[in-house]
Design an enzyme around this catalytic site. Sequence first.
Site, PDB file in Angstrom:
ATOM      1  N   GLY A  93       3.152   2.457  10.403  1.00  0.00           N
ATOM      2  CA  GLY A  93       3.156   1.896  11.794  1.00  0.00           C
ATOM      3  C   GLY A  93       2.717   0.158  11.738  1.00  0.00           C
ATOM      4  N   ALA A  94       1.877  -0.082  10.628  1.00  0.00           N
ATOM      5  CA  ALA A  94       1.353  -1.522  10.392  1.00  0.00           C
ATOM      6  C   ALA A  94       0.535  -1.598   9.071  1.00  0.00           C
ATOM      7  CB  ALA A  94       0.659  -2.003  11.512  1.00  0.00           C
ATOM      8  N   HIS A 136      -9.806  -3.407  10.054  1.00  0.00           N
ATOM      9  CA  HIS A 136      -9.700  -3.209   8.656  1.00  0.00           C
ATOM     10  C   HIS A 136     -10.220  -4.647   7.901  1.00  0.00           C
ATOM     11  CE1 HIS A 136      -8.257   0.478   7.229  1.00  0.00           C
ATOM     12  NE2 HIS A 136      -6.929   0.557   7.813  1.00  0.00           N
ATOM     13  N   GLU A 161       0.911  -1.084  -0.178  1.00  0.00           N
ATOM     14  CA  GLU A 161      -0.088   0.083  -0.012  1.00  0.00           C
ATOM     15  C   GLU A 161       0.865   1.174   0.103  1.00  0.00           C
ATOM     16  OE1 GLU A 161      -3.732   2.056   2.474  1.00  0.00           O
ATOM     17  OE2 GLU A 161      -2.755   0.308   3.161  1.00  0.00           O
ATOM     18  N   GLU A 173      -5.485  -2.571  12.639  1.00  0.00           N
ATOM     19  CA  GLU A 173      -5.398  -3.527  11.517  1.00  0.00           C
ATOM     20  C   GLU A 173      -6.704  -4.471  11.742  1.00  0.00           C
ATOM     21  OE1 GLU A 173      -3.502  -1.917   9.631  1.00  0.00           O
ATOM     22  OE2 GLU A 173      -2.732  -0.381  10.780  1.00  0.00           O
ATOM     23  N   ASN A 215      -2.843  -6.177   5.395  1.00  0.00           N
ATOM     24  CA  ASN A 215      -2.564  -7.500   4.333  1.00  0.00           C
ATOM     25  C   ASN A 215      -3.939  -8.446   4.838  1.00  0.00           C
ATOM     26  OD1 ASN A 215      -0.423  -5.879   3.280  1.00  0.00           O
ATOM     27  ND2 ASN A 215       0.548  -6.815   5.030  1.00  0.00           N
TER      28      ASN A 215
END
Length: 881
Positions: free
Chosen positions: A266-267, A306, A126, A303, A270
Site C-alpha cells: 500500500g505504501a 512511522h 522493505e 506512514e 521511508n
Amino acid sequence: MRDAQPQSIYLKDYCQPEYWINQTELTFELQEDATVVTAVLTLEANNAGNQSGVLELQGQQLELLQLALDGTTLAADAYTVTDDSLTITGLAQQHQLSIVTRIDPAANTALEGLYRSGGMYCTQCEAEGFRRITYYLDRPDVMSVFTTHIIADGERYPVMLSNGNCIADETLADGRRQVSWLDPHRKPAYLFALVAGDLLHKEDHFTTMSGRDVTLRIFVEPQNIDKTEYALDALKRSMRWDEEVYGREYDLDIFMIVAVDDFNMGAMENKGLNVFNSSCVLANPATATDAAYQRIEAIVAHEYFHNWSGNRVTCRDWFQLSLKEGFTVFRDASFSADMHSATVKRIEDARMVRTVQFAEDGGPMAHPVQPDSFIEIANFYTVTIYEKGAEVVGMIHKILGADGFRKGSDLYFERHDGQAVTIHDFVAAMEDANGIDLTLFKRWYKQAGTPVVSAEVDYRADEQALYLTLRQQCPDTPGQTNKQPMWIPVQLGLLDANGQDLPVQVTPSVNAAGMETWTAASQVLHLTEAEQTFVFSGLESQPVLSLFRDFSAPVKVEFEQSAQDLLFRLQHDSDGFNRWDAGQRLMLGWIDQARLDEFELPEDARQVMAELLSDDTLDPAMVSYLLTLPSEAYIAEFSDQVDPHAIHLGRQRVRLAMAMALNEQFAACYQRLLSHAEYQPEPQQMAARTLKNLALSYWSVASDAGVRQALAQFGSSDNMTDQMAALQALICSGDDELAQQSLEAFYQQWQNDALVVNQWLSVQAGSADLGTLSRIQQLLEHEAFDWRNPNKIRSVIGAFANQALCHFHAQDGSGYRLLADAVIRLNATNPQIASRLLTPLTKWRRLVPALSEQMKEQLERVAAQPDLSRDVYEIVSKSLA
C-alpha cells in the site's frame, strides 16, 4: 518441489553483526540500459561481535564492477561472490569499502529494490530489497547516516528525490544533473528511498509545535495533480494529531510523498520520502469513493506515524516486525476513530480481525505476533503482525488507561530514540512507566491462535447476584500445543429490562493480576486464569449481559443468548460495537436456518430494523453496519466445516427476505438521505451516503422502483461513491442486460483513468452475479488488464478468489485451477504477489470433502513446479504439511 529446500531462519539464532556501517554514501547513475551504483561504506568493527574479521554482505541480481578497500582495488581472490552474498576476510577495526555495481531496473518485475514504474524510477526496500541495489548489511539493526547522489538526464528526470534534506543541485561537465540528499538520522537500509521522474508536486507547509516550518510535497504524474489535495490535508491532520496525542514532532525540513502505479504494497514509510501505491494517495470526488478517501486518510497517517514508531525507533530484527507495525496500526486506528466515528471504526477493525485474522490463526500459516521462525520475511507482512498486533497494543491501552499508556509511550520513545529494539523493550517501557508486571500479558506475543472464551451465567434471585464464570483455552496451532492462559481484558455491561446500563458491583474487588476494579456502567474485568468466576451483586432481577464491549480482546466468544436477548441488545445496548455484534450473531442464526429452507424475517426483528431505519438521531454509518449482513467469508469463520454454496444460498435468502419485509422503510430512508449538496469527503456526508446506498442496495432487490432509482443515480451522480453504489445495485438487480449496459457505459466514461478502471474490474470479478470463470477469463484478456501491475492482479484475481466465493468454489474445481495458474505464472516474475494470492488455497482442510480434495490438488500442482521462489515455497509447503 525442489531439490534444495529453502531453510528457515530462527529468532533464537539472532546475533549482532560483526561490523557496523556508520556512513553510507551512494551515487546512482541512471541510464536507460542500466544503472551504475557506487556505494562507499564506512565500516567499524562491532566490539560485541565475533571479531573474526569477516564481512558478509547481502546482494541479489547484482553485477559487481569494482571493489576497493581503503582506496585500494581488491584482487579477485581477495573476496568471494555468490548469488546472494559478497564476503571479504582479513579485515581490521575500521575501513572504507567502495563497491560499484550495475543493475537493470527496467527488467526488475519483482518491484523490489530499484525498478521502473512507467516513466519513473522508484524503490521498495522493505524488507530485503536494498540488497538488489548494492551489496550491504541488509538487516534492520545496522543503522547508518545516508548521503545520496542521483545523476541523470535533467530534462528527462527533472525530479530526483531521496531521504532527508536536499544539500546540492548542480549540472555536471557532461550536461547531466546531480542532486544530492543527506538524511542526518541514522536508519537501516530498508528505509532508503529514491525516486526520479517527470513529476509535478502539490506543496503546503506545516508549523510544528515548537515553531519549525516543514515543507510538505506530494509528487505525482502530471495528469494526477488534481488528486492530491485530500492526502495533503490528511497529512497535516496526522502531524497535528501525533503532536497532541503522543507529543511527537516531525524532525526534517521537508516531508515528501510520491504516488507510484506499480507497487506491491500500500505504501512505505521511508524516512522523509514516503512512496505510495497510487491507489492510496490519489483522490477527487469524481474518481474516488468515500471508502477510498478513508483508506487514503488512514494510510497517510499510518506512514507518517512511522516516523517515530518505526523510523526513529526501529526493529532489531524482522521477528520484531509488529513492534513497528502493530503499534502504528493501533495509532492510525485511534486517529481514524478521532476523525470519524469511534464506534464505526471499532466495528470495521473487528470485522477485519474476525474475517481475515481469525482465518489465518486457524490455518497452516498461523504464527505468533512475534514469530519464532520464517523462510521468507515477505510472507510475514500479515494480518497477525499488523491487525492482531494492533489489538495486542490496544489491550495494553485498555489495561493501563489512556494516561498510563501515554506515560509508557513517552518513556519508550525517550529511552530508545535512534535505536533498533525489540517487542520486549516496548513492553518494558510500559511496565516501568506504570509500575506494573506484564509478564503474563506477553503471552499474547508468543502464543499463536485465537483464544476461545466461554461464558456461563447463573442468576441467583435469593442473593440478588449474578455469577459469571469465564473459561479460556487456545487451540493448537502448527508447532504449538498446550497453550497457557492469556491475560484477557473483558469489558462488559449489564442491561436492565428497559435497556439501561446498571451499575457494576463485582467481586473480587482486586483480581489475581493485581488490577483494581471499579464501579461503573461499563467495566473491564481481567481474565488471567483458565477459569474464573466473578460475582455481580445488587441485582433485583436478572440483567442482560453485554460481553466484550468495544471488542476488548481479539477472542472468539462462546456465550449462548436467545434470539430475543440478541434482538434486545441490537435495539438497546449502549455499546455501539456490541449492538452490531448482537445483530451479526442474530443474522448468522438466520443464515444458518435459511440454508435449509425459505426464510421469512421475524416480525419483532422487522419492527426493530424499521425503527433503526427511521431514527434520524442515530449515526447513519452505524445504522448501515447494524443492517449489513455478514459477508460470506465472515460466515465461514463461524462454520465448523465450510460449504460455500450453502452459505451463499442462506445469505441470499436472508438478504431477499430483509429487502422484501423492509422495502417501504428502505425506500423512505433513501429518500430522506438523498441530498443535492456539493460533495465533500467529510464524516457527516460520508455517513449519510453509506446508509443511503445501503438502503438503495436492498430497495433495488425488492422492487422495480428501486432499480429505476439506481439507474437514475448511476446516470446523475457527481461523485464516484454514488455512481459505484448504483452500478453495484444494478449488477445485483437480476437484469443482466441492464447490468451489461451500465458496465459498458461506465468503462467508456472512465477508460482513461487507471484507478477507476481497477474498480470496474473489481466490481465484476468479485460479484456473485458476474464473477464466473468465463467472465474472469475475459477480464484477464481485456485491454485494461496488465500482469505486471499488482493493482490489476488484485482487482481481478484477488477479488475473484476472496469475494466471488460461489464461483471461486465451483464444483468442478475450475476456480482453484485459475488461481493456481496465476500463482505459477507470477512465481517467476513477482514472487511476493504470487505468495499473497495463494492464501485462499491454504484453507482446503476446512472445506466440505468434495471441494477440499480439488483445492488440495491445485496446491500440489503448484508445489510440483520447478524453481519455486522462497515466497511461494513457504506458503505451499506449510499448507500441505
